[in-house]
Design an enzyme around this catalytic site. Structure first.
Site, mmCIF file in Angstrom:
data_model
loop_
_atom_site.group_PDB
_atom_site.id
_atom_site.type_symbol
_atom_site.label_atom_id
_atom_site.label_comp_id
_atom_site.label_asym_id
_atom_site.label_seq_id
_atom_site.Cartn_x
_atom_site.Cartn_y
_atom_site.Cartn_z
ATOM 1 N N HIS A 177 -80.824 90.810 -20.394
ATOM 2 C CA HIS A 177 -82.019 91.417 -20.992
ATOM 3 C C HIS A 177 -83.128 91.505 -19.956
ATOM 4 O O HIS A 177 -83.244 90.645 -19.078
ATOM 5 C CB HIS A 177 -82.495 90.618 -22.210
ATOM 6 C CG HIS A 177 -82.643 89.155 -21.980
ATOM 7 N ND1 HIS A 177 -81.566 88.295 -21.947
ATOM 8 C CD2 HIS A 177 -83.734 88.378 -21.743
ATOM 9 C CE1 HIS A 177 -81.991 87.063 -21.719
ATOM 10 N NE2 HIS A 177 -83.308 87.089 -21.580
ATOM 11 N N HIS A 183 -87.197 91.531 -19.723
ATOM 12 C CA HIS A 183 -88.466 91.317 -20.414
ATOM 13 C C HIS A 183 -89.474 92.343 -19.887
ATOM 14 O O HIS A 183 -89.648 92.467 -18.670
ATOM 15 C CB HIS A 183 -89.052 89.934 -20.097
ATOM 16 C CG HIS A 183 -88.257 88.763 -20.572
ATOM 17 N ND1 HIS A 183 -88.615 88.026 -21.675
ATOM 18 C CD2 HIS A 183 -87.148 88.173 -20.068
ATOM 19 C CE1 HIS A 183 -87.749 87.020 -21.833
ATOM 20 N NE2 HIS A 183 -86.851 87.089 -20.880
ATOM 21 N N GLY A 231 -83.993 80.335 -15.611
ATOM 22 C CA GLY A 231 -84.667 80.222 -16.905
ATOM 23 C C GLY A 231 -84.035 81.040 -18.009
ATOM 24 O O GLY A 231 -84.639 81.249 -19.062
ATOM 25 N N GLN A 232 -82.797 81.504 -17.786
ATOM 26 C CA GLN A 232 -82.137 82.305 -18.819
ATOM 27 C C GLN A 232 -81.666 81.403 -19.954
ATOM 28 O O GLN A 232 -80.935 80.438 -19.721
ATOM 29 C CB GLN A 232 -80.941 83.056 -18.216
ATOM 30 C CG GLN A 232 -80.268 83.983 -19.218
ATOM 31 C CD GLN A 232 -79.158 84.813 -18.585
ATOM 32 O OE1 GLN A 232 -78.809 84.637 -17.426
ATOM 33 N NE2 GLN A 232 -78.607 85.737 -19.357
ATOM 34 N N ASN A 273 -84.538 86.984 -16.136
ATOM 35 C CA ASN A 273 -84.124 85.603 -15.898
ATOM 36 C C ASN A 273 -82.606 85.559 -15.822
ATOM 37 O O ASN A 273 -81.919 86.100 -16.704
ATOM 38 C CB ASN A 273 -84.627 84.697 -17.027
ATOM 39 C CG ASN A 273 -86.146 84.592 -17.045
ATOM 40 O OD1 ASN A 273 -86.791 84.645 -16.004
ATOM 41 N ND2 ASN A 273 -86.718 84.465 -18.229
ATOM 42 N N ASP A 290 -89.821 90.552 -28.587
ATOM 43 C CA ASP A 290 -89.423 89.152 -28.419
ATOM 44 C C ASP A 290 -89.948 88.343 -29.603
ATOM 45 O O ASP A 290 -91.081 88.525 -30.055
ATOM 46 C CB ASP A 290 -89.984 88.600 -27.100
ATOM 47 C CG ASP A 290 -89.322 87.299 -26.690
ATOM 48 O OD1 ASP A 290 -88.596 87.304 -25.680
ATOM 49 O OD2 ASP A 290 -89.527 86.283 -27.383
HETATM 50 P P1 5GP Z 1 -84.603 84.255 -21.520
HETATM 51 O O1 5GP Z 1 -85.255 82.904 -21.521
HETATM 52 O O2 5GP Z 1 -83.116 84.160 -21.735
HETATM 53 O O3 5GP Z 1 -84.956 85.109 -20.329
HETATM 54 O O4 5GP Z 1 -85.235 85.035 -22.723
HETATM 55 C C1 5GP Z 1 -84.744 84.985 -24.035
HETATM 56 C C2 5GP Z 1 -85.821 85.505 -24.923
HETATM 57 O O5 5GP Z 1 -85.247 85.818 -26.172
HETATM 58 C C3 5GP Z 1 -86.947 84.497 -25.182
HETATM 59 O O6 5GP Z 1 -88.176 85.045 -24.744
HETATM 60 C C4 5GP Z 1 -86.897 84.287 -26.689
HETATM 61 O O7 5GP Z 1 -88.185 84.178 -27.245
HETATM 62 C C5 5GP Z 1 -86.160 85.510 -27.175
HETATM 63 N N1 5GP Z 1 -85.362 85.287 -28.364
HETATM 64 C C6 5GP Z 1 -84.495 84.269 -28.604
HETATM 65 N N2 5GP Z 1 -83.902 84.418 -29.788
HETATM 66 C C7 5GP Z 1 -84.395 85.565 -30.324
HETATM 67 C C8 5GP Z 1 -84.139 86.256 -31.550
HETATM 68 O O8 5GP Z 1 -83.328 85.837 -32.391
HETATM 69 N N3 5GP Z 1 -84.833 87.405 -31.765
HETATM 70 C C9 5GP Z 1 -85.724 87.891 -30.838
HETATM 71 N N4 5GP Z 1 -86.357 89.040 -31.147
HETATM 72 N N5 5GP Z 1 -85.977 87.268 -29.675
HETATM 73 C C10 5GP Z 1 -85.327 86.124 -29.426
#
Ligand code: 5GP
Ligand code: ZN
Length: 114
Positions: free
Chosen positions: A100, A102, A93-94, A87, A30
């Protein structure tokens, strides 16, 4: 080219710190880790979210979970423990609309989340 950042990472059009990948899945760090171990595992084929994954082959979903389980073992956190988070949608919180998981580990994770 796809607008989806995780599709772009999956196709190597956007750089990421890749941990492992195969034909179906990719694991990468991440960009904004919230724990010492913070890996994202994605299907390479675009799916918006878990909620959109209705047509998925259950075996494929199972392979993804086993993939994450094996990754945790390879990273040496199976004994100490870890948390998987998916998420889903706005209130979930997505922020990136590509399914994906985590994988969080390396510190004591509090419960409940915020
Ligand atoms: P969500 O909030 O959708 O569950 O998680 C998205 C995750 O993607 C976040 O933890 C954020 O830090 C990560 N993220 C967003 N953009 C990028 C990116 O361009 N590269 C990487 N490696 N992680 C990303
Ligand atoms: Zn995508």
């Amino acid at each position: 080219m796809s607008e989806c950042i995780f599709c772009r990472i999956a196709s190597h059009a956007l750089p990421a710190k890749i941990v492992e990948e195969d034909d179906e899945f990719m694991a990468f760090h991440d960009a904004h880790p919230v724990a010492p171990v913070h890996i994202l595992v994605i299907p390479k084929h675009h799916v918006d979210s878990l909620a959109q994954w209705s047509a998925i082959d259950p075996a494929r979903a199972g392979r993804m979970l086993i993939k994450v389980r094996d990754l945790a073992a390879n990273l040496g956190v199976a004994e100490s423990g870890y948390r998987l988070v998916v998420n889903t949608g706005h209130e979930g919180g997505q922020t990136v609309s590509h399914l994906h998981v985590h994988l969080l580990a390396g510190r004591l994770l509090l419960w409940p989340p915020g």
